[in-house]
Design a protein around this motif. Structure first.
Motif, PDB file in Angstrom:
ATOM      1  N   GLY A 118       6.229  12.902   4.425  1.00  0.00           N
ATOM      2  CA  GLY A 118       5.396  12.857   5.621  1.00  0.00           C
ATOM      3  C   GLY A 118       5.403  14.165   6.376  1.00  0.00           C
ATOM      4  N   SER A 159       3.918  16.926   4.187  1.00  0.00           N
ATOM      5  CA  SER A 159       2.454  16.915   4.130  1.00  0.00           C
ATOM      6  C   SER A 159       1.855  17.640   5.325  1.00  0.00           C
ATOM      7  CB  SER A 159       1.922  15.480   4.084  1.00  0.00           C
ATOM      8  OG  SER A 159       2.257  14.849   2.882  1.00  0.00           O
ATOM      9  N   ILE A 167      -1.728  19.537  -0.003  1.00  0.00           N
ATOM     10  CA  ILE A 167      -0.940  18.312  -0.134  1.00  0.00           C
ATOM     11  C   ILE A 167      -0.731  17.982  -1.612  1.00  0.00           C
ATOM     12  CG2 ILE A 167      -0.930  15.817   0.299  1.00  0.00           C
ATOM     13  CD1 ILE A 167      -2.522  16.425   2.878  1.00  0.00           C
ATOM     14  N   THR A 211      -3.231   1.945   0.536  1.00  0.00           N
ATOM     15  CA  THR A 211      -2.097   2.601  -0.111  1.00  0.00           C
ATOM     16  C   THR A 211      -1.122   1.573  -0.680  1.00  0.00           C
ATOM     17  OG1 THR A 211      -2.264   4.523   1.356  1.00  0.00           O
ATOM     18  CG2 THR A 211      -0.152   4.151   0.288  1.00  0.00           C
ATOM     19  N   GLN A 247      -3.625   9.986   1.318  1.00  0.00           N
ATOM     20  CA  GLN A 247      -2.821  10.711   2.294  1.00  0.00           C
ATOM     21  C   GLN A 247      -3.715  11.514   3.241  1.00  0.00           C
ATOM     22  OE1 GLN A 247       0.178  10.050   2.672  1.00  0.00           O
ATOM     23  NE2 GLN A 247       1.218  11.707   3.749  1.00  0.00           N
ATOM     24  N   LYS A 248      -4.762  12.127   2.709  1.00  0.00           N
ATOM     25  CA  LYS A 248      -5.679  12.891   3.551  1.00  0.00           C
ATOM     26  C   LYS A 248      -6.459  11.965   4.478  1.00  0.00           C
ATOM     27  CE  LYS A 248      -9.283  16.420   3.523  1.00  0.00           C
ATOM     28  NZ  LYS A 248     -10.317  15.722   4.287  1.00  0.00           N
ATOM     29  N   SER A 273       1.596  10.047   8.820  1.00  0.00           N
ATOM     30  CA  SER A 273       1.747  10.592   7.469  1.00  0.00           C
ATOM     31  C   SER A 273       2.994  10.037   6.803  1.00  0.00           C
ATOM     32  CB  SER A 273       1.815  12.122   7.534  1.00  0.00           C
ATOM     33  OG  SER A 273       2.066  12.667   6.257  1.00  0.00           O
ATOM     34  N   ASN A 306       2.667   6.361   5.975  1.00  0.00           N
ATOM     35  CA  ASN A 306       1.824   6.140   4.797  1.00  0.00           C
ATOM     36  C   ASN A 306       2.602   6.366   3.507  1.00  0.00           C
ATOM     37  OD1 ASN A 306      -0.864   5.430   3.848  1.00  0.00           O
ATOM     38  ND2 ASN A 306      -0.924   7.496   2.994  1.00  0.00           N
ATOM     39  N   ILE A 307       3.546   7.313   3.520  1.00  0.00           N
ATOM     40  CA  ILE A 307       4.430   7.459   2.364  1.00  0.00           C
ATOM     41  C   ILE A 307       5.256   6.185   2.205  1.00  0.00           C
ATOM     42  CG2 ILE A 307       6.350   8.763   1.386  1.00  0.00           C
ATOM     43  CD1 ILE A 307       3.713  10.267   1.389  1.00  0.00           C
TER      44      ILE A 307
END
Length: 412
Positions: A110, A113, A129, A208, A310-311, A325, A328-329
């Motif tokens: 995160g 990124s 990324i 995700t 991720q974007k 970020s 999301n990981i």
């Protein structure tokens, strides 16, 4: 691309190796501790849940520390966890080591990124990324197959000691190559949490969870599937993982290339194709050549979703990207945990080692539905303007092909 991205890729390589190598060593670990394969699969689930919990926790702690220093702290935690795993005398302590190592995972990717995206021009963010995530994909071409071979020949504990060494190398690379960055000014937890009020951020994270979860439903139990169903020898698992890793590298590079241009169409194609290929894997797993080809395609299609997802989160949470970020990981790994658990359930129910592929197809198909819903909502939404709690005025365009925000700072 800046040289600092290489340092981030080195750290990603070590993390990717420890995350995925356990799949090739499940039979050895299960036999050593005297547990079943589905029980050993908890090492995958436990790691993934550790990422989910560790991502927001470590990221919030990191708001008080300069980003470079925080990345170094995270790699140190990663090393400690892998040493515990390598020396664990019991399955419970082995699982504890996996969780300790996993706490570094989400925050590393995160924060990494955000650092990677900040090193390049806005139109190259997804590529930067993807460059960092290349370390994760290369781990599946080199680190995971080598770790599997080492574990099968010298014992699985040797593999985790080597992984700990990779963590030390990653730590040294960050210390040497990543530039010093000041602690982000004006970052408040309340500000970061505000991003989660955005429905598009939540939809992207749900995509995700489901999309990448589809990959892990099949891959968690790939060793027994390939040996018991396809008829491969145990020694063949190493090169099968190489094929999967090569697919991941190709998919990651493709995803990074096209995510900056056609993000949502890329997600439609990759998620839809992934659902179809996972369903087909139930049948192709009975033939050696077809199984090997399908495995490569799963790697490619699965990782083609990583840069755009991720974007997507970074774009939609651009006013407060760090926590979003990292979470999301964690969402990737929540999908991993969910898929590994569901895969273990269908295997334990006596449906066979190919049954998790149907679970994966259903998860990927659900992610595709959410992508379509997200795009439809974005097209319907008018252009909106809002103000963050730091005084920033944020404008969101409703064109799904241009999800990025235009941000201007209002006078205080």
């Amino acid at each position: 691309m800046p040289l600092a991205l290489l340092a981030l890729a080195i750290g990603a390589f070590g993390i990717g190796t420890t995350e995925f190598v356990i799949m090739g060593l499940l039979p050895e670990v299960a036999a050593d501790y005297g547990v079943t394969i589905p029980t050993a699969g908890l090492l995958v689930t436990g790691y993934a849940l550790g990422v989910v919990l560790g991502a927001p926790l470590m990221t919030v702690l990191g708001t008080r520390i300069p980003r470079k220093r925080m990345l170094m702290v995270l790699m140190g935690l990663f090393v400690v966890g892998n040493v515990i795993s390598a020396l664990a005398p019991s399955f419970g302590l082995m699982l504890t080591g996996r969780v300790v190592a996993s706490l570094a995972h989400g925050a590393f990717f995160g924060i990494g990124s955000v650092v990677a995206a900040g090193l390049v021009a806005p139109e190259k963010k997804a590529g930067a990324i993807a460059m960092m995530f290349t370390g994760l994909t290369v781990a599946n071409v080199v680190g995971v197959p080598f770790g599997t071979y080492l574990g099968q020949s010298a014992g699985w504990r040797a593999t985790f000691l080597v992984v700990a060494g990779l963590g030390v190398l990653g730590l040294a690379g960050i210390a040497r190559l990543v530039p010093e960055q000041p602690r982000p000014e004006g970052v408040r937890v309340r500000h970061e949490l505000a991003a989660f009020r955005n429905a598009q951020v939540l939809l992207a994270m749900a995509m995700t969870v489901l999309g990448f979860g589809g990959v892990f439903a099949a891959i968690t139990y790939i060793t027994p599937m390939m040996t018991e169903t396809a008829g491969f020898a145990d020694s063949s698992v190493t090169w099968l993982l190489v094929l999967f890793g090569l697919g991941m590298v190709a998919g990651n590079l493709i995803g990074g290339r096209f995510a900056d241009r056609r993000l949502m169409p890329l997600l439609y194609v990759s998620l839809g194709s992934l659902a179809v290929v996972l369903a087909l894997f139930t049948f192709t797993a009975h033939n050696k050549i077809a199984a090997a080809v399908t495995l490569t395609l799963i790697g490619a299609l699965g990782f083609a979703t990583v840069p755009p997802l991720q974007k997507r989160v970074l774009d939609q949470a651009s006013a407060a990207p760090t926590l979003a970020s990292a979470v999301n990981i964690g969402a990737f790994n929540l999908g991993n945990a969910l898929a590994a658990w569901l895969g273990g359930i269908v295997i334990a129910a006596g449906l066979g080692y190919t049954a998790p592929n149907w679970v994966g197809a259903a998860l990927a198909g659900s992610a595709l539905v959410l992508a379509i819903v997200s795009s439809a909502l974005e097209r319907r939404a008018p252009t909106t303007t809002g103000e963050t709690d730091t005084g920033e005025t944020v404008t969101e365009a409703d064109d799904p092909r241009r999800p990025e925000r235009v941000t201007t700072t209002a006078p205080h």
